[in-house]
Design a protein around this motif. Structure first.
Motif, mmCIF file in Angstrom:
data_model
loop_
_atom_site.group_PDB
_atom_site.id
_atom_site.type_symbol
_atom_site.label_atom_id
_atom_site.label_comp_id
_atom_site.label_asym_id
_atom_site.label_seq_id
_atom_site.Cartn_x
_atom_site.Cartn_y
_atom_site.Cartn_z
ATOM 1 N N ILE A 138 -21.576 -56.017 -15.207
ATOM 2 C CA ILE A 138 -21.299 -55.806 -13.680
ATOM 3 C C ILE A 138 -21.871 -54.355 -13.126
ATOM 4 C CG2 ILE A 138 -18.859 -55.478 -13.872
ATOM 5 C CD1 ILE A 138 -18.849 -57.223 -11.243
ATOM 6 N N ARG B 108 -24.089 -53.400 -10.145
ATOM 7 C CA ARG B 108 -23.648 -52.592 -8.973
ATOM 8 C C ARG B 108 -24.608 -51.335 -8.873
ATOM 9 N NH1 ARG B 108 -17.572 -53.914 -10.234
ATOM 10 N NH2 ARG B 108 -17.341 -55.671 -8.583
ATOM 11 N N THR C 225 -17.506 -62.038 -6.777
ATOM 12 C CA THR C 225 -16.474 -62.578 -7.736
ATOM 13 C C THR C 225 -16.056 -61.448 -8.598
ATOM 14 O OG1 THR C 225 -17.638 -63.674 -9.197
ATOM 15 C CG2 THR C 225 -17.273 -64.699 -7.120
ATOM 16 N N GLY C 226 -16.676 -60.210 -8.655
ATOM 17 C CA GLY C 226 -16.301 -59.373 -9.569
ATOM 18 C C GLY C 226 -16.896 -60.040 -11.179
ATOM 19 N N SER D 182 -16.367 -62.710 -12.434
ATOM 20 C CA SER D 182 -15.759 -63.841 -12.942
ATOM 21 C C SER D 182 -16.300 -65.238 -12.749
ATOM 22 C CB SER D 182 -14.142 -63.980 -12.166
ATOM 23 O OG SER D 182 -14.263 -64.187 -10.857
#
Length: 194
Positions: free
Chosen positions: A102, A106, A164-165, A167
């Motif tokens: 992630i 990002r 969803t970070g 997930s």
């Protein structure tokens, strides 16, 4: 069989990528120099450029190999399979294997130079995919459209995964998005699903 030199090269590239990601996350992409990355990995700036042509490429080093593997898997799919089903099967399998971090996603989203480089790498990969599809007898226009739509589908999956970070189940998202786009790729004269 892979030789010692190839394994060493792959290990150094991974080390550089890991150090670069740490520095990019800590300082920012623009604030981190090639000298900083090389120094953190115990190498010279000149050595860095033996492994990567540019600072941006340190995060995308495996994209070329991935594109070649995807193209080879497309070429090996069953002959009667349509281009959309073929792309879905191959890219779904890859989506399940990709260990996306992630932080990397990002960083790419937040850094214009990295987004630009990612788009260039994706264009190159899409060209290989189009060649693989046309090699299966798919007309070039249809192959181009299918490859572009598959790229947009995977971009959508990545953005939803980020929302969803990290997930969300990327394979399930891939299936959902490809299913949503499938009616556009039904052969002429085929009944559309109700």
């Amino acid at each position: 069989m892979e030789g010692l030199r190839d394994r060493t090269r792959r290990a150094v590239r991974a080390e550089l990528a890991g150090r670069a990601l740490e520095l990019f996350t800590e300082r920012g992409f623009d604030e981190t120099t090639v000298d900083d990355i090389a120094r953190a990995a115990g190498l010279s700036k000149r050595s860095f450029f033996r492994y990567f042509p540019a600072k941006e490429d340190v995060l995308f080093g495996g994209v070329e190999a991935l594109a070649e593997q995807v193209a080879a898997e497309i070429a090996a799919r069953p002959a009667g399979e349509g281009p959309w089903e073929c792309l879905h099967a191959v890219l779904r399998d890859w989506e399940a294997r990709i260990n996306t971090q992630i932080e990397v996603m990002r960083l790419i989203e937040d850094t214009p130079a990295l987004r630009t480089r990612l788009l260039q790498k994706r264009d190159e990969a899409r060209g290989r995919i189009i060649e693989a599809l046309t090699g299966r007898g798919v007309p070039e226009l249809e192959a181009d459209l299918a490859a572009a739509a598959a790229g947009a589908a995977l971009d959508t999956v990545a953005r939803e995964w980020l929302r969803t970070g990290g997930s969300a189940d990327r394979t399930a998202l891939t299936d959902r998005v490809f299913t949503m786009l499938r009616p556009a790729f039904l052969a002429p004269g085929t009944d559309r699903p109700s």
